[in-house]
Every structure is written in structure tokens, then in C-alpha cells.
Design an enzyme around this catalytic site. Sequence first.
Site, short mmCIF file in Angstrom:
data_model
loop_
_atom_site.label_atom_id
_atom_site.label_comp_id
_atom_site.label_asym_id
_atom_site.label_seq_id
_atom_site.Cartn_x
_atom_site.Cartn_y
_atom_site.Cartn_z
N ASP A 1 0.66 -1.26 0.04
CA ASP A 1 -0.11 -0.11 0.07
C ASP A 1 0.88 1.38 0.25
O ASP A 1 0.55 2.24 -0.53
CB ASP A 1 -0.86 0.10 1.10
CG ASP A 1 -0.18 0.11 2.59
OD1 ASP A 1 0.78 -0.64 2.83
OD2 ASP A 1 -0.55 1.24 3.17
N GLU B 1 5.38 9.67 3.62
CA GLU B 1 5.13 8.50 2.89
C GLU B 1 4.38 8.36 1.54
O GLU B 1 3.15 9.08 1.52
CB GLU B 1 4.38 7.64 3.99
CG GLU B 1 4.52 6.04 3.62
CD GLU B 1 4.07 5.15 4.67
OE1 GLU B 1 4.12 4.01 4.53
OE2 GLU B 1 3.50 5.75 5.77
#
Length: 511
Positions: free
Chosen positions: A97, A488
Amino acid sequence: MALSSSSFFITCFTVLFASLLLGGTAYPTTKHYPVRHRRHPHIASHNYRDALTKSIMFFEGQRSGRLPPNQRISWRRNSGLSDGSAAHVDLVGGYYDAGDNVKFGFPMAFTTTMLSWSVIEFGGLMKGELQNAKEAIRWATDYLLKATTHPDTIYVQVGDAGKDHACWERPEDMDTPRSVFKIDKNTPGTEVAAETAAALAAASLVFRRSDPTYSKLLARRAIRVFQFADKYRGPYSNGLKRYVCPYYCDFSGYQDELLWGAAWLHKATKNRMYLNYIQANGQTLGADESDNTFGWDNKHVGARILLSKAFLVQKVQSLHDYKSHADNYICSLIPGTPYSSAQYTPGGLLFKMNDSNMQYVTSTSFLLVTYAKYLTSSHMVVNCGGTTVTPKKLRALAKRQVDYLLGDNPIKMSFMVGYGARYPLRIHHRGSSLPSIAKHPAKIQCSAGFGVMNSQSPNPNILMGAIVGGPDQHDRFPDQRSDYEQSEPATYINAPLVGSLAYLAHSFGQL
């Protein structure tokens, strides 16, 4: 306004030429695109085509499983080749992910839905990138088909997130438990199941002409998975709480996914059963809720926009309320209108929350250009308490958000890795931050990587096209690897941007 005969002839010729140009594409929606809105009169300040290419390439860096010969992000290698074996199923493939090595089914399904929607609406404009976008979708759907092989069961996660996050290691080296977690009749997960159904249904539209057999398989599976979602109701963060929380807990409830899933199944199958379902259950599933967040957890706004198309373009009169629901959302975004509630940074970026705010920027920008397309097709506008908001204004707002992301911001930094002269160098991503297998063939142990994670050294491997969480509410961005909220990347940040970039690249004549 009446046209002169010469103007009329030129307009007819232009429309005919455009329809011939687009007629061979598998995405008939694009033929509704009025020619007069195709080109912005200004020179683009960004190379949207380059950004589009990179935004799709990013997904190759997130691949799990056995990589294909045409893999373009070449510092990655095979990983997770025994995934699923703990439960005696084949769960090899799919996507990590974000910057970790876990496969979370909920955000992966949403990513797939949004990549598919990007192609459904703007695939006809993508030219050479269309095939790459379809490959990115298929990498996900091949996995989702594996995860839904058994009736009334969906495998929703591979990897123990707590143990994975205690290590900083390349996916190729991972030795943390590849535990498998599932939902079934006894441990329901309505939101994950309904989102998975939405993903399969949306993807079935993408492959309808290029691979009809695959498309039918996806549609059949979507129907079955949605039945399971609707019949066995309950949030997956109850039964699987210790494994999925706090990472991808469901905070918005599962009602939005049921409405969203039904909307996609109606679009994909044209079966009146789903329209009846939406009409009967829309209100109880939150169709008119005023929540204006759209992301991996909350689909209310997306469902409103998607269903408004059925009313605006397909003239499904029973869905007329969704136009007003969608308009309410649009009005909340437009500064200066009576219903405006969205917050923007001093530099002009839509700001929802500190953690990975850019996901809301990309998803909102996509909804703006998509709704503008629907409004243009039906010659409609949005009325915000006496202020008329045109499709042109929606596109302009979306463009400002995308331009900010690409570098038009107070710190003059692109938040897409590999795009522009200045971009994040220390993203929170294990594979990107550690030396590649080619440079360092020896295994890097679980805790050995934290020395790199905590260092100031730039990442040695460029994760091309990765969009990070983004700046804070004051337009500041520290570019620190340890700051996962801002540094991120994630698949669900990139997926909606693919559609917006395709639109912008086309409208500025770059495609």
C-alpha cells in the site's frame, strides 16, 4: 448565441473530426467531451504528460509477487512469492500500500477503483499511457480475483502489520510473518467486500472491449462479492481490529461502500436491480450526508458524483437528487461562496488533515474535473447560494491543486518524486531508502535498516512518480524519512491523479 454559416460549418467539422479521432477508443464516455473545452488558451506551466507517465510508473515500484520482464522500476525484484501459503491459498501479487511490506485489501481495492475510474473517464485521452494504466489495474485485479476465489470469503490482508512495522527491510528480504487474514460469514467486513466489488465492477468496464472474457469474469465476481457484502453486514475493524487497526480502521461505517458498490455495479451491468437497490437504500446508506471527505475510507462524495452522471448524462430521472448532493459538495470547496467550508493553506492547497493530506488533494481534483465533464455534457452549472459555478471554474480549481503538487507552491518543490528540478529525496519507503539488491545482494536484517531510516542520506533508489503525504497546513515540508505523515507515498494518493493528469495533458495539447 446564433452561429454564422461559416462558424457553423467549422464547428461541425471540428466535432466530426474529434469524434472520428476518439471513435476507436474503448471509452465511449470521452465522445461526450465538447470540443470547445478541449484546449486551454494558455501555455502549460507543467509537463502534465511527463507527470502522467511517472504517476503510473509508480505502481510498478509497489508491486508484490513475480515481476514481469517489462518492469520499468528496475531496482525492484521479486517478493512475497509464498504469500497465502499460511492459509493454503495463492495470494501472490497485488500491491504494497505504501512504504511498508503489507498488502492491505481495503486501500488496494479503492486504489483499483480509482485507477479504473480514471481510465473510464479519461482513458480515451491517454494515448500511449493507456496500456500502462491498464497494466497497473490488471496487476491489482488479478490479485483481487485470487482474494475472492472462495464464495463468501475474502482474503483482506497479507502480513502482520505490527511485526512488519517493527522492521525496516526491503520487500525482497522480508522475513516477518506473512499472516493471512480473511472476512467471511462469521467475521464480516462489509466495507472491504463492497469496495472490492466496486473495484472489480469498475475494472470490468476498463477491459470490456480489449479483453471481453476477462471483463465478464470481473463483472461476475463483482456481483457475487457485492451479494456477500450486503448479506453479511458488519465492519471488518470489529472482527479483525487487532490486525487492521490503527492502519486501515474503518471510521466512516460501511454504508458508504454499499452505496458506492451498488453504483459501480449499476454502471457496469446496467441491471435495474442495482438502480432499485440505490433508490430503496440510498437514504439509509447516507446519500445525503454532508461529509465532504473522499478517500480510501469514505466514499459518500464519490458515490454522489458517480450517480449524478446517471442523471446528468444518461438521464436517469430517479437519481436527480444526486445532482443536488454533488452540488453541495462542490459548493463546500469553492472559496467565497455561502456554503464554502474547505480549508486551504496560505499557498492555496486544499487541507483536510496532517496525515497524508495529499490523498484528499488528488481525489478532490479528480472529482472536480470529472464532475465538470458531466456538467458540460448536460449543459448544466452549479448554483452555490446565488453564485454560479461553471465547469470551467471547477477545472481551474483542480488545475491549481495539481500545479501546487507539481511545484507551484511557496517552497517551489514538486511533491512527486522524479518530477521537476526539486522533489522529496528522503521518502518514507523501505525499498527506496535501502540499497537495491543489485548494489547490495546480501540480506539486510530486520533492524539493520533503521540506521538508514533515521539518517539524513537521500534515498538511493528513485521511486519514480511517488506522491508523498505533502506539506502541513502552513505549506512546510521537512523532507524527513521518519515523518511518515508527510513523507510516505501511497497507491491511493496516486490513483486519482492519473485521471486529472490525463485530462490536463490532453487539454494543453501534450497528448
